[in-house]
Design a protein around this motif. Structure first.
Motif, PDB file in Angstrom:
ATOM      1  N   ALA A 294       0.894  -1.335  -0.064  1.00 40.23           N
ATOM      2  CA  ALA A 294      -0.047   0.086  -0.040  1.00 40.23           C
ATOM      3  C   ALA A 294       0.847   1.247  -0.013  1.00 40.23           C
ATOM      4  N   LYS A 295       2.084   1.181   0.416  1.00 38.72           N
ATOM      5  CA  LYS A 295       2.966   2.350   0.497  1.00 38.72           C
ATOM      6  C   LYS A 295       2.902   3.381  -0.464  1.00 38.72           C
ATOM      7  N   PRO A 296       2.992   2.893  -1.882  1.00 37.16           N
ATOM      8  CA  PRO A 296       2.942   3.975  -3.049  1.00 37.16           C
ATOM      9  C   PRO A 296       1.674   4.638  -2.962  1.00 37.16           C
ATOM     10  N   THR A 297       0.632   4.409  -2.355  1.00 33.86           N
ATOM     11  CA  THR A 297      -0.506   4.906  -2.370  1.00 33.86           C
ATOM     12  C   THR A 297      -0.966   5.954  -1.082  1.00 33.86           C
ATOM     13  N   LEU A 298      -0.022   5.798  -0.336  1.00 37.02           N
ATOM     14  CA  LEU A 298      -0.205   6.466   0.990  1.00 37.02           C
ATOM     15  C   LEU A 298       0.333   7.856   1.182  1.00 37.02           C
ATOM     16  N   CYS A 299      -0.130   8.860   1.856  1.00 38.78           N
ATOM     17  CA  CYS A 299       0.259  10.050   1.983  1.00 38.78           C
ATOM     18  C   CYS A 299       1.102  10.067   3.180  1.00 38.78           C
ATOM     19  N   LEU A 300       2.509   9.941   3.074  1.00 39.06           N
ATOM     20  CA  LEU A 300       3.149   9.859   4.324  1.00 39.06           C
ATOM     21  C   LEU A 300       4.357  10.949   4.222  1.00 39.06           C
ATOM     22  N   PRO A 301       4.183  12.084   5.000  1.00 39.47           N
ATOM     23  CA  PRO A 301       4.928  13.468   4.907  1.00 39.47           C
ATOM     24  C   PRO A 301       6.249  13.260   5.047  1.00 39.47           C
ATOM     25  N   TYR A 302       6.699  12.234   5.879  1.00 43.29           N
ATOM     26  CA  TYR A 302       8.367  11.955   6.116  1.00 43.29           C
ATOM     27  C   TYR A 302       8.566  10.286   5.649  1.00 43.29           C
ATOM     28  N   GLY A 303       7.615   9.901   4.926  1.00 39.68           N
ATOM     29  CA  GLY A 303       8.027   8.634   4.366  1.00 39.68           C
ATOM     30  C   GLY A 303       7.799   7.333   5.336  1.00 39.68           C
ATOM     31  N   GLN A 304       7.023   7.688   6.438  1.00 41.97           N
ATOM     32  CA  GLN A 304       6.943   6.683   7.543  1.00 41.97           C
ATOM     33  C   GLN A 304       5.709   6.811   8.184  1.00 41.97           C
ATOM     34  N   LEU A 305       5.349   5.581   9.036  1.00 41.47           N
ATOM     35  CA  LEU A 305       4.290   5.703   9.927  1.00 41.47           C
ATOM     36  C   LEU A 305       4.658   5.743  11.288  1.00 41.47           C
ATOM     37  N   PRO A 306       3.812   6.214  12.210  1.00 45.51           N
ATOM     38  CA  PRO A 306       2.545   6.512  11.878  1.00 45.51           C
ATOM     39  C   PRO A 306       2.094   7.978  11.423  1.00 45.51           C
ATOM     40  N   VAL A 307       0.901   7.759  10.805  1.00 44.53           N
ATOM     41  CA  VAL A 307       0.180   9.086  10.183  1.00 44.53           C
ATOM     42  C   VAL A 307      -1.284   9.355  11.045  1.00 44.53           C
ATOM     43  N   ILE A 308      -1.575  10.576  10.865  1.00 45.71           N
ATOM     44  CA  ILE A 308      -3.131  10.590  11.378  1.00 45.71           C
ATOM     45  C   ILE A 308      -3.791  11.559  10.466  1.00 45.71           C
ATOM     46  N   SER A 309      -5.280  11.065  10.094  1.00 43.74           N
ATOM     47  CA  SER A 309      -5.989  11.885   9.335  1.00 43.74           C
ATOM     48  C   SER A 309      -6.865  12.873  10.253  1.00 43.74           C
ATOM     49  N   VAL A 310      -6.757  14.202  10.054  1.00 44.04           N
ATOM     50  CA  VAL A 310      -7.629  14.741  10.978  1.00 44.04           C
ATOM     51  C   VAL A 310      -8.505  15.667  10.117  1.00 44.04           C
ATOM     52  N   ASP A 311      -9.787  15.211  10.063  1.00 44.11           N
ATOM     53  CA  ASP A 311     -10.914  15.507   9.155  1.00 44.11           C
ATOM     54  C   ASP A 311     -10.281  15.534   7.554  1.00 44.11           C
ATOM     55  N   GLY A 312      -9.499  14.588   7.449  1.00 48.50           N
ATOM     56  CA  GLY A 312      -9.212  14.515   6.089  1.00 48.50           C
ATOM     57  C   GLY A 312      -7.914  14.613   5.744  1.00 48.50           C
ATOM     58  N   LYS A 313      -7.321  15.655   6.506  1.00 49.59           N
ATOM     59  CA  LYS A 313      -5.769  16.103   6.178  1.00 49.59           C
ATOM     60  C   LYS A 313      -4.699  15.483   7.174  1.00 49.59           C
ATOM     61  N   ILE A 314      -3.831  14.919   6.329  1.00 50.78           N
ATOM     62  CA  ILE A 314      -2.585  14.159   6.980  1.00 50.78           C
ATOM     63  C   ILE A 314      -1.606  14.668   7.704  1.00 50.78           C
ATOM     64  N   PHE A 315      -1.360  14.256   8.920  1.00 51.37           N
ATOM     65  CA  PHE A 315      -0.244  14.841   9.756  1.00 51.37           C
ATOM     66  C   PHE A 315       0.784  13.505  10.219  1.00 51.37           C
ATOM     67  N   ALA A 316       1.856  13.613  10.429  1.00 46.92           N
ATOM     68  CA  ALA A 316       2.835  12.937  10.931  1.00 46.92           C
ATOM     69  C   ALA A 316       3.838  13.225  11.899  1.00 46.92           C
ATOM     70  N   GLN A 317       4.739  12.000  12.319  1.00 48.60           N
ATOM     71  CA  GLN A 317       5.384  12.289  13.443  1.00 48.60           C
ATOM     72  C   GLN A 317       4.957  11.748  14.932  1.00 48.60           C
ATOM     73  N   SER A 318       5.192  10.792  15.129  1.00 46.52           N
ATOM     74  CA  SER A 318       4.508  10.071  16.329  1.00 46.52           C
ATOM     75  C   SER A 318       4.317  11.129  17.764  1.00 46.52           C
ATOM     76  N   LEU A 319       5.315  11.550  17.993  1.00 49.06           N
ATOM     77  CA  LEU A 319       5.391  12.311  19.181  1.00 49.06           C
ATOM     78  C   LEU A 319       4.626  13.913  18.948  1.00 49.06           C
ATOM     79  N   ALA A 320       4.655  14.227  17.774  1.00 51.17           N
ATOM     80  CA  ALA A 320       3.742  15.656  17.482  1.00 51.17           C
ATOM     81  C   ALA A 320       2.195  14.891  17.598  1.00 51.17           C
ATOM     82  N   ILE A 321       1.942  13.809  16.869  1.00 53.49           N
ATOM     83  CA  ILE A 321       0.677  13.425  16.987  1.00 53.49           C
ATOM     84  C   ILE A 321       0.376  13.124  18.539  1.00 53.49           C
ATOM     85  N   ALA A 322       1.080  12.707  19.376  1.00 51.33           N
ATOM     86  CA  ALA A 322       0.712  12.420  20.744  1.00 51.33           C
ATOM     87  C   ALA A 322       0.671  13.651  21.510  1.00 51.33           C
TER      88      ALA A 322
END
Length: 207
Positions: A46-74
């Motif tokens: 699935a990776k080629p189809t994913l929106c990965l701002p920094y090329g890795q997981l996790p990511v979180i979608s907030v009302d459809g907008k993607i954000f990344a970096q686990s500690l930032a999300i936490a």
């Protein structure tokens, strides 16, 4: 933005890893969280189809907008559920604990997941168990206040300690063997949260 009216969708692997603190925060705050949990094979496909701002997981979608970096999300999640201090100095103290734990994760994950040579891995783990973790845990033990790590109310720092105990210190038997007896305040924080009403349903669902 009202947290209860916002849709959150977390994408990660079907393991605790770097997403578990985020999951714990959503559970503690009783906020709904949609999830996609990949196996490694599913992620590779699935990776080629994913929106990965920094090329890795996790990511979180907030009302459809993607954000990344686990500690930032936490930290974002902690603010939503009232577990991040408004006082700048208290927030600085909380962030110090979170970042100190993140520093301890780096050599552990490097040894366990990235080192392919068994002899080198054994040497790294020996140093982690005999030196790195005792030193880091001793510093953390000095910093926390008691059964609450910062101030008089629970914060994301407490859940970060719980996550570190459950998903690192206790998650690799035979590899991570450090004795946590000398750190009673840290242990009390983890045990208290593990038994808290706010996380009972979460742990029951995982059992």
């Amino acid at each position: 933005m009202s947290p209860s009216n916002t849709t959150h969708h977390l994408t990660y692997f079907a393991v605790p890893g770097r997403a578990e603190l985020i999951r714990l925060l959503f559970a503690y705050g009783n906020l709904p969280l949609e999830q996609t949990q990949f196996t490694l094979e599913e992620y590779t496909a699935a990776k080629p189809t994913l929106c990965l701002p920094y090329g890795q997981l996790p990511v979180i979608s907030v009302d459809g907008k993607i954000f990344a970096q686990s500690l930032a999300i936490a930290r974002y999640t902690a603010k939503l559920v009232g577990l991040y201090p408004e006082d700048p100095l208290a927030a600085l103290e909380v962030d110090g604990i979170i970042d100190a734990i993140a520093d301890l994760l780096l050599p552990i994950f490097n040894a366990i997941y990235s080192e392919s040579d068994e002899a080198i891995r054994a040497t790294k783990l020996q140093r982690i168990n005999s030196t790195v973790l005792p030193r880091g845990l001793a510093f953390l033990e000095q910093q926390v206040h008691g059964h609450i790590s910062v101030g008089t109310e629970r914060t994301v720092a407490d859940l970060s300690i719980l996550d570190f105990y459950d998903n690192v210190l206790n998650a690799f038997p035979g590899q991570i063997t450090v004795d946590t007896t000398p750190y009673p305040k840290l242990t009390a924080i983890a045990e208290g949260l593990r038994k808290s009403d706010r996380l009972q349903a979460y742990y029951a669902a995982k059992a």
